[in-house]
Each structure stands twice: as C-alpha cells, then as structure tokens.
Design a protein around this motif. Sequence first.
Motif, PDB file in Angstrom:
ATOM      1  N   ARG A 141       0.825  -1.208   0.000  1.00 30.21           N
ATOM      2  CA  ARG A 141       0.000   0.000   0.000  1.00 30.21           C
ATOM      3  C   ARG A 141       0.857   1.256   0.000  1.00 30.21           C
ATOM      4  NH1 ARG A 141      -2.831  -2.842   4.030  1.00 30.21           N
ATOM      5  NH2 ARG A 141      -1.985  -1.433   5.587  1.00 30.21           N
ATOM      6  N   ALA A 142       2.015   1.214   0.627  1.00 29.76           N
ATOM      7  CA  ALA A 142       2.898   2.374   0.681  1.00 29.76           C
ATOM      8  C   ALA A 142       3.537   2.659  -0.674  1.00 29.76           C
ATOM      9  CB  ALA A 142       3.988   2.159   1.729  1.00 29.76           C
ATOM     10  N   ALA A 143       3.570   1.665  -1.552  1.00 29.16           N
ATOM     11  CA  ALA A 143       4.211   1.846  -2.859  1.00 29.16           C
ATOM     12  C   ALA A 143       3.415   2.791  -3.751  1.00 29.16           C
ATOM     13  CB  ALA A 143       4.376   0.498  -3.544  1.00 29.16           C
ATOM     14  N   GLY A 144       2.143   2.968  -3.493  1.00 26.69           N
ATOM     15  CA  GLY A 144       1.327   3.863  -4.303  1.00 26.69           C
ATOM     16  C   GLY A 144       0.919   3.221  -5.611  1.00 26.69           C
ATOM     17  N   VAL A 145       0.719   4.042  -6.637  1.00 24.87           N
ATOM     18  CA  VAL A 145       0.303   3.548  -7.938  1.00 24.87           C
ATOM     19  C   VAL A 145       1.528   3.087  -8.713  1.00 24.87           C
ATOM     20  CG1 VAL A 145      -0.825   4.144 -10.110  1.00 24.87           C
ATOM     21  CG2 VAL A 145      -1.669   5.088  -7.967  1.00 24.87           C
ATOM     22  N   LEU A 146       1.519   1.843  -9.128  1.00 22.47           N
ATOM     23  CA  LEU A 146       2.631   1.292  -9.881  1.00 22.47           C
ATOM     24  C   LEU A 146       2.256   1.192 -11.352  1.00 22.47           C
ATOM     25  CD1 LEU A 146       3.614  -1.650  -7.520  1.00 22.47           C
ATOM     26  CD2 LEU A 146       4.667   0.595  -7.669  1.00 22.47           C
ATOM     27  N   GLU A 147       3.193   1.503 -12.220  1.00 20.29           N
ATOM     28  CA  GLU A 147       2.992   1.316 -13.656  1.00 20.29           C
ATOM     29  C   GLU A 147       3.448  -0.093 -13.996  1.00 20.29           C
ATOM     30  OE1 GLU A 147       1.497   3.532 -15.582  1.00 20.29           O
ATOM     31  OE2 GLU A 147       1.308   4.878 -13.884  1.00 20.29           O
ATOM     32  N   ASN A 148       2.641  -1.066 -13.621  1.00 19.12           N
ATOM     33  CA  ASN A 148       3.001  -2.468 -13.756  1.00 19.12           C
ATOM     34  C   ASN A 148       2.127  -3.107 -14.832  1.00 19.12           C
ATOM     35  OD1 ASN A 148       4.227  -4.838 -13.267  1.00 19.12           O
ATOM     36  ND2 ASN A 148       3.495  -5.078 -11.179  1.00 19.12           N
ATOM     37  N   PHE A 149       2.370  -2.741 -16.087  1.00 20.11           N
ATOM     38  CA  PHE A 149       1.500  -3.166 -17.172  1.00 20.11           C
ATOM     39  C   PHE A 149       1.613  -4.657 -17.461  1.00 20.11           C
ATOM     40  CE2 PHE A 149       2.235   1.367 -18.132  1.00 20.11           C
ATOM     41  CZ  PHE A 149       0.927   1.788 -17.962  1.00 20.11           C
ATOM     42  N   SER A 150       2.804  -5.230 -17.331  1.00 22.31           N
ATOM     43  CA  SER A 150       2.964  -6.651 -17.651  1.00 22.31           C
ATOM     44  C   SER A 150       2.191  -7.522 -16.657  1.00 22.31           C
ATOM     45  CB  SER A 150       4.444  -7.030 -17.654  1.00 22.31           C
ATOM     46  OG  SER A 150       5.007  -6.855 -16.370  1.00 22.31           O
ATOM     47  N   GLU A 151       2.202  -7.165 -15.387  1.00 20.90           N
ATOM     48  CA  GLU A 151       1.452  -7.943 -14.396  1.00 20.90           C
ATOM     49  C   GLU A 151      -0.050  -7.779 -14.613  1.00 20.90           C
ATOM     50  OE1 GLU A 151       1.295  -8.615  -9.565  1.00 20.90           O
ATOM     51  OE2 GLU A 151       2.643  -7.121 -10.416  1.00 20.90           O
ATOM     52  N   GLY A 152      -0.497  -6.586 -14.968  1.00 18.56           N
ATOM     53  CA  GLY A 152      -1.912  -6.372 -15.261  1.00 18.56           C
ATOM     54  C   GLY A 152      -2.355  -7.134 -16.495  1.00 18.56           C
ATOM     55  N   GLU A 153      -1.502  -7.175 -17.505  1.00 20.73           N
ATOM     56  CA  GLU A 153      -1.808  -7.936 -18.721  1.00 20.73           C
ATOM     57  C   GLU A 153      -1.919  -9.424 -18.411  1.00 20.73           C
ATOM     58  OE1 GLU A 153      -2.183  -8.311 -22.974  1.00 20.73           O
ATOM     59  OE2 GLU A 153      -1.839  -6.450 -21.897  1.00 20.73           O
ATOM     60  N   LYS A 154      -1.024  -9.924 -17.582  1.00 20.64           N
ATOM     61  CA  LYS A 154      -1.047 -11.337 -17.194  1.00 20.64           C
ATOM     62  C   LYS A 154      -2.324 -11.663 -16.422  1.00 20.64           C
ATOM     63  CE  LYS A 154       1.361 -14.385 -14.107  1.00 20.64           C
ATOM     64  NZ  LYS A 154       2.362 -14.435 -13.080  1.00 20.64           N
ATOM     65  N   TYR A 155      -2.751 -10.754 -15.575  1.00 19.04           N
ATOM     66  CA  TYR A 155      -3.973 -10.974 -14.796  1.00 19.04           C
ATOM     67  C   TYR A 155      -5.211 -10.941 -15.692  1.00 19.04           C
ATOM     68  CZ  TYR A 155      -7.714 -10.135 -11.459  1.00 19.04           C
ATOM     69  OH  TYR A 155      -8.872 -10.216 -10.747  1.00 19.04           O
ATOM     70  N   THR A 156      -5.251 -10.014 -16.637  1.00 21.64           N
ATOM     71  CA  THR A 156      -6.419  -9.839 -17.491  1.00 21.64           C
ATOM     72  C   THR A 156      -6.557 -10.961 -18.505  1.00 21.64           C
ATOM     73  OG1 THR A 156      -6.207  -7.462 -17.262  1.00 21.64           O
ATOM     74  CG2 THR A 156      -7.558  -8.240 -19.057  1.00 21.64           C
ATOM     75  N   GLU A 157      -5.458 -11.394 -19.074  1.00 24.25           N
ATOM     76  CA  GLU A 157      -5.495 -12.417 -20.123  1.00 24.25           C
ATOM     77  C   GLU A 157      -5.359 -13.807 -19.509  1.00 24.25           C
ATOM     78  OE1 GLU A 157      -6.245 -11.788 -23.238  1.00 24.25           O
ATOM     79  OE2 GLU A 157      -6.396  -9.677 -22.699  1.00 24.25           O
ATOM     80  N   HIS A 158      -6.369 -14.237 -18.784  1.00 25.26           N
ATOM     81  CA  HIS A 158      -6.342 -15.557 -18.155  1.00 25.26           C
ATOM     82  C   HIS A 158      -6.738 -16.631 -19.171  1.00 25.26           C
ATOM     83  CE1 HIS A 158     -10.685 -15.029 -17.864  1.00 25.26           C
ATOM     84  NE2 HIS A 158     -10.419 -13.836 -17.373  1.00 25.26           N
ATOM     85  N   LEU A 159      -6.660 -17.898 -18.782  1.00 22.84           N
ATOM     86  CA  LEU A 159      -6.856 -19.013 -19.707  1.00 22.84           C
ATOM     87  C   LEU A 159      -8.257 -19.050 -20.314  1.00 22.84           C
ATOM     88  CD1 LEU A 159      -4.951 -21.854 -17.860  1.00 22.84           C
ATOM     89  CD2 LEU A 159      -4.279 -20.652 -19.923  1.00 22.84           C
ATOM     90  N   LEU A 160      -9.276 -18.759 -19.540  1.00 23.82           N
ATOM     91  CA  LEU A 160     -10.638 -18.799 -20.069  1.00 23.82           C
ATOM     92  C   LEU A 160     -10.832 -17.736 -21.147  1.00 23.82           C
ATOM     93  CD1 LEU A 160     -13.456 -20.031 -19.940  1.00 23.82           C
ATOM     94  CD2 LEU A 160     -14.011 -18.351 -18.183  1.00 23.82           C
ATOM     95  N   ARG A 161     -10.285 -16.563 -20.938  1.00 17.87           N
ATOM     96  CA  ARG A 161     -10.401 -15.500 -21.942  1.00 17.87           C
ATOM     97  C   ARG A 161      -9.635 -15.871 -23.209  1.00 17.87           C
ATOM     98  NH1 ARG A 161     -10.178  -9.311 -20.426  1.00 17.87           N
ATOM     99  NH2 ARG A 161     -11.962 -10.114 -19.340  1.00 17.87           N
ATOM    100  N   LYS A 162      -8.446 -16.447 -23.068  1.00 21.45           N
ATOM    101  CA  LYS A 162      -7.677 -16.872 -24.240  1.00 21.45           C
ATOM    102  C   LYS A 162      -8.423 -17.970 -25.003  1.00 21.45           C
ATOM    103  CE  LYS A 162      -3.129 -15.773 -22.431  1.00 21.45           C
ATOM    104  NZ  LYS A 162      -1.868 -16.320 -21.944  1.00 21.45           N
ATOM    105  N   PHE A 163      -9.047 -18.886 -24.281  1.00 19.20           N
ATOM    106  CA  PHE A 163      -9.774 -19.988 -24.903  1.00 19.20           C
ATOM    107  C   PHE A 163     -10.980 -19.486 -25.684  1.00 19.20           C
ATOM    108  CE2 PHE A 163     -13.274 -23.061 -24.559  1.00 19.20           C
ATOM    109  CZ  PHE A 163     -12.720 -24.114 -25.292  1.00 19.20           C
ATOM    110  N   SER A 164     -11.707 -18.527 -25.139  1.00 12.60           N
ATOM    111  CA  SER A 164     -12.960 -18.093 -25.755  1.00 12.60           C
ATOM    112  C   SER A 164     -12.810 -16.905 -26.703  1.00 12.60           C
ATOM    113  CB  SER A 164     -13.977 -17.745 -24.663  1.00 12.60           C
ATOM    114  OG  SER A 164     -13.516 -16.658 -23.910  1.00 12.60           O
ATOM    115  N   ARG A 165     -11.614 -16.407 -26.911  1.00 14.22           N
ATOM    116  CA  ARG A 165     -11.424 -15.205 -27.719  1.00 14.22           C
ATOM    117  C   ARG A 165     -11.878 -15.390 -29.170  1.00 14.22           C
ATOM    118  NH1 ARG A 165      -6.519 -13.168 -26.350  1.00 14.22           N
ATOM    119  NH2 ARG A 165      -7.665 -11.758 -25.026  1.00 14.22           N
ATOM    120  N   ASN A 166     -11.508 -16.460 -29.837  1.00 11.72           N
ATOM    121  CA  ASN A 166     -11.806 -16.637 -31.254  1.00 11.72           C
ATOM    122  C   ASN A 166     -13.013 -17.537 -31.504  1.00 11.72           C
ATOM    123  OD1 ASN A 166      -9.610 -15.026 -31.996  1.00 11.72           O
ATOM    124  ND2 ASN A 166      -8.220 -16.757 -31.788  1.00 11.72           N
TER     125      ASN A 166
END
Length: 89
Positions: free
Chosen positions: A45-70
């Motif tokens: 919490r003390a770190a504040g806002v992090l520009e951690n795009f790779s971790e956010g991308e990994k969280y958002t693109e989970h296996l179910l989303r990858k499976f159902s995309r196409n």
Amino acid sequence: MANRWVRPEVYPLFFAVGAAIGICGFSMARHMCINPEVRVNKQGRAAGVLENFSEGEKYTEHLLRKFSRNRSPEIMPGINGFFTDPSRN
C-alpha cells in the motif's frame, strides 16, 4: 422438527445459493490474491500507484479469456446453425 424446515423441494434452492456463494468466494479470493491493483500488506500500500502493465496484462489475459477469444458467442453453435442457416433449406 428438521422435516418441517428441510423439504426436498428446497434442495435446488440450496444448490443454487451454494453455487452462488462458491462463485463469489472464488472471485473474492482471486481478486485478493492475484489482482495487481489490490494490496493487502502495508509495504504494498505504501508503494502507491505502480505502472506495472505486464502484471496487469497477465492478470487480465487468463486461460478462459484466451480460450474463448476466437469462438462464436453461442452456447450451441451447431444447433443454432442448423435452425438458422438458409442454405440448409
């Protein structure tokens, strides 16, 4: 006494409520443990806002989303195509 409260007609309701509670618990645990925007400990919490795009991308693109995309957004595409495709007539 229990016969009066727990009838066989109520079992589907128990199942539906139990499934909903399970899904909510899974979602809450997933967000608390894996979401990069949630910080439970004091150092995070003390770190504040992090520009951690790779971790956010990994969280958002989970296996179910990858499976159902196409895939088409239909539950039973074979049956839907059978009844709606004009070339089959």
